[in-house]
Design a protein around this motif. Structure first.
Motif, PDB file in Angstrom:
ATOM      1  N   LEU A  20     -14.801   0.726 -16.373  1.00  0.00           N
ATOM      2  CA  LEU A  20     -14.088   1.266 -16.741  1.00  0.00           C
ATOM      3  C   LEU A  20     -12.507   1.424 -15.964  1.00  0.00           C
ATOM      4  N   SER A  21     -11.889   1.415 -16.448  1.00  0.00           N
ATOM      5  CA  SER A  21     -10.909   1.298 -16.511  1.00  0.00           C
ATOM      6  C   SER A  21      -9.509   2.858 -16.332  1.00  0.00           C
ATOM      7  N   CYS A  22      -8.631   2.746 -15.797  1.00  0.00           N
ATOM      8  CA  CYS A  22      -7.803   4.013 -15.176  1.00  0.00           C
ATOM      9  C   CYS A  22      -6.682   3.284 -15.238  1.00  0.00           C
ATOM     10  N   VAL A  23      -6.139   3.370 -16.580  1.00  0.00           N
ATOM     11  CA  VAL A  23      -4.274   3.659 -16.264  1.00  0.00           C
ATOM     12  C   VAL A  23      -3.373   4.568 -15.815  1.00  0.00           C
ATOM     13  N   ALA A  24      -2.809   4.513 -14.954  1.00  0.00           N
ATOM     14  CA  ALA A  24      -1.796   5.438 -14.399  1.00  0.00           C
ATOM     15  C   ALA A  24      -0.395   4.902 -14.562  1.00  0.00           C
ATOM     16  N   SER A  25       0.403   6.390 -15.181  1.00  0.00           N
ATOM     17  CA  SER A  25       2.013   6.266 -15.246  1.00  0.00           C
ATOM     18  C   SER A  25       2.393   7.129 -14.533  1.00  0.00           C
ATOM     19  N   GLY A  26       4.022   6.974 -14.039  1.00  0.00           N
ATOM     20  CA  GLY A  26       4.280   8.212 -13.689  1.00  0.00           C
ATOM     21  C   GLY A  26       4.736   9.064 -12.509  1.00  0.00           C
ATOM     22  N   PHE A  27       4.152   7.239 -11.789  1.00  0.00           N
ATOM     23  CA  PHE A  27       3.850   7.343 -10.402  1.00  0.00           C
ATOM     24  C   PHE A  27       3.947   5.957 -10.020  1.00  0.00           C
ATOM     25  N   THR A  28       4.230   6.192  -7.994  1.00  0.00           N
ATOM     26  CA  THR A  28       4.437   4.485  -7.926  1.00  0.00           C
ATOM     27  C   THR A  28       2.247   4.646  -7.676  1.00  0.00           C
ATOM     28  N   LEU A  29       1.666   3.716  -8.292  1.00  0.00           N
ATOM     29  CA  LEU A  29      -0.241   3.520  -8.076  1.00  0.00           C
ATOM     30  C   LEU A  29      -0.195   3.007  -6.426  1.00  0.00           C
ATOM     31  N   ASP A  30       0.801   1.856  -5.838  1.00  0.00           N
ATOM     32  CA  ASP A  30       0.370   1.599  -4.596  1.00  0.00           C
ATOM     33  C   ASP A  30       0.665   2.236  -3.182  1.00  0.00           C
ATOM     34  N   TYR A  31       0.767   3.445  -3.779  1.00  0.00           N
ATOM     35  CA  TYR A  31       1.348   4.867  -2.686  1.00  0.00           C
ATOM     36  C   TYR A  31       0.331   5.561  -2.692  1.00  0.00           C
ATOM     37  N   ARG A  32      -0.482   5.875  -4.152  1.00  0.00           N
ATOM     38  CA  ARG A  32      -1.740   6.908  -4.104  1.00  0.00           C
ATOM     39  C   ARG A  32      -2.967   6.549  -4.344  1.00  0.00           C
ATOM     40  N   ALA A  33      -4.055   7.533  -3.426  1.00  0.00           N
ATOM     41  CA  ALA A  33      -4.922   6.700  -3.110  1.00  0.00           C
ATOM     42  C   ALA A  33      -5.787   7.522  -5.431  1.00  0.00           C
ATOM     43  N   ILE A  34      -6.765   7.119  -5.110  1.00  0.00           N
ATOM     44  CA  ILE A  34      -7.607   7.879  -6.475  1.00  0.00           C
ATOM     45  C   ILE A  34      -9.117   7.671  -7.001  1.00  0.00           C
ATOM     46  N   GLY A  35      -9.157   8.872  -7.231  1.00  0.00           N
ATOM     47  CA  GLY A  35     -10.350   8.698  -7.406  1.00  0.00           C
ATOM     48  C   GLY A  35     -11.230   9.120  -8.621  1.00  0.00           C
ATOM     49  N   TRP A  36     -12.450   9.104  -8.936  1.00  0.00           N
ATOM     50  CA  TRP A  36     -13.225   8.898  -9.565  1.00  0.00           C
ATOM     51  C   TRP A  36     -14.288   9.792  -9.601  1.00  0.00           C
ATOM     52  N   GLU A  44     -21.777  20.028 -12.606  1.00  0.00           N
ATOM     53  CA  GLU A  44     -20.439  20.640 -12.210  1.00  0.00           C
ATOM     54  C   GLU A  44     -19.794  18.335 -11.470  1.00  0.00           C
ATOM     55  N   ARG A  45     -18.617  18.462 -11.758  1.00  0.00           N
ATOM     56  CA  ARG A  45     -17.678  17.783 -11.800  1.00  0.00           C
ATOM     57  C   ARG A  45     -18.342  17.041  -9.969  1.00  0.00           C
ATOM     58  N   GLU A  46     -18.735  15.598  -9.739  1.00  0.00           N
ATOM     59  CA  GLU A  46     -18.837  15.286  -7.960  1.00  0.00           C
ATOM     60  C   GLU A  46     -18.377  14.314  -8.308  1.00  0.00           C
ATOM     61  N   GLY A  47     -17.284  14.197  -7.265  1.00  0.00           N
ATOM     62  CA  GLY A  47     -17.145  12.745  -6.829  1.00  0.00           C
ATOM     63  C   GLY A  47     -17.443  11.611  -7.059  1.00  0.00           C
ATOM     64  N   VAL A  48     -17.477  10.434  -7.144  1.00  0.00           N
ATOM     65  CA  VAL A  48     -17.846   9.181  -7.511  1.00  0.00           C
ATOM     66  C   VAL A  48     -17.615   8.093  -6.299  1.00  0.00           C
ATOM     67  N   SER A  49     -16.301   7.958  -5.995  1.00  0.00           N
ATOM     68  CA  SER A  49     -15.616   7.201  -5.533  1.00  0.00           C
ATOM     69  C   SER A  49     -14.377   7.496  -5.385  1.00  0.00           C
ATOM     70  N   CYS A  50     -13.522   6.551  -4.196  1.00  0.00           N
ATOM     71  CA  CYS A  50     -11.786   7.165  -4.062  1.00  0.00           C
ATOM     72  C   CYS A  50     -11.756   5.445  -3.571  1.00  0.00           C
ATOM     73  N   SER A  51     -10.693   5.239  -3.550  1.00  0.00           N
ATOM     74  CA  SER A  51      -9.878   4.165  -3.396  1.00  0.00           C
ATOM     75  C   SER A  51      -8.822   4.779  -2.970  1.00  0.00           C
ATOM     76  N   SER A  52      -8.373   3.841  -1.345  1.00  0.00           N
ATOM     77  CA  SER A  52      -6.773   4.934  -0.691  1.00  0.00           C
ATOM     78  C   SER A  52      -5.596   3.435  -0.997  1.00  0.00           C
ATOM     79  N   ASP A  53      -4.521   4.343  -1.090  1.00  0.00           N
ATOM     80  CA  ASP A  53      -3.202   2.995  -1.111  1.00  0.00           C
ATOM     81  C   ASP A  53      -3.243   1.725  -0.283  1.00  0.00           C
ATOM     82  N   THR A  54      -4.236   1.747   0.727  1.00  0.00           N
ATOM     83  CA  THR A  54      -4.611   0.440   1.855  1.00  0.00           C
ATOM     84  C   THR A  54      -5.764  -0.346   1.252  1.00  0.00           C
ATOM     85  N   ARG A  55      -6.611   0.562   0.130  1.00  0.00           N
ATOM     86  CA  ARG A  55      -7.670   0.220  -0.460  1.00  0.00           C
ATOM     87  C   ARG A  55      -9.308   0.177   0.766  1.00  0.00           C
TER      88      ARG A  55
END
Length: 127
Positions: A20-36, A44-55
């Motif tokens: 899966l791919s998630c393309v982000a726009s409107g903010f700087t991805l380098d400094y943002r955590a992203i969750g799946w 219910e919606r459940e958390g699968v994974s998360c990546s921080s800005d420092t990976r």
């Protein structure tokens, strides 16, 4: 305007793989955590994974060892590589971004920690 757009879902047999791919726009991805996250019918919606800005990466117990989250900041894209898929992985998968947080944090798997969501991509694991 923040936008998250997922792609890569589909129908796959048990034991198969998808990315899966998630393309982000409107903010700087380098400094943002992203969750799946994922949501199966009637659940219910459940958390699968998360990546921080420092990976730093985090995974739900149900996907550890099978799923891998990664990011390419230059492409403004976060990936979720899913291997050894099981029927119970069937769900709509969403990527999400917090309003400003760069780390995943101890509650990365909580829906309320994210202010921006993509539209989702369907993953169906079936023979």
């Amino acid at each position: 305007q923040v936008q998250l757009v997922e792609s890569g879902g589909g129908l796959v047999q048990p034991g198969g793989s998808l990315r899966l791919s998630c393309v982000a726009s409107g903010f700087t991805l380098d400094y943002r955590a992203i969750g799946w996250f994922r949501q199966a019918p009637g659940k219910e919606r459940e958390g699968v994974s998360c990546s921080s800005d420092t990976r730093n990466t985090y995974y739900a117990d149900s996907v550890k060892g099978r799923f891998t989250i990664s990011r390419d900041n230059a492409k403004k894209t976060v990936y979720l590589q899913m291997n050894s898929l099981k029927p119970e992985d069937t769900a709509v998968y969403y990527c999400a971004a917090p309003s400003s947080r760069s780390s995943c944090g101890g509650f990365w798997y909580r829906v309320w920690g994210y202010g921006y969501w993509g539209q989702g991509t369907q993953v169906t694991v079936s023979s």
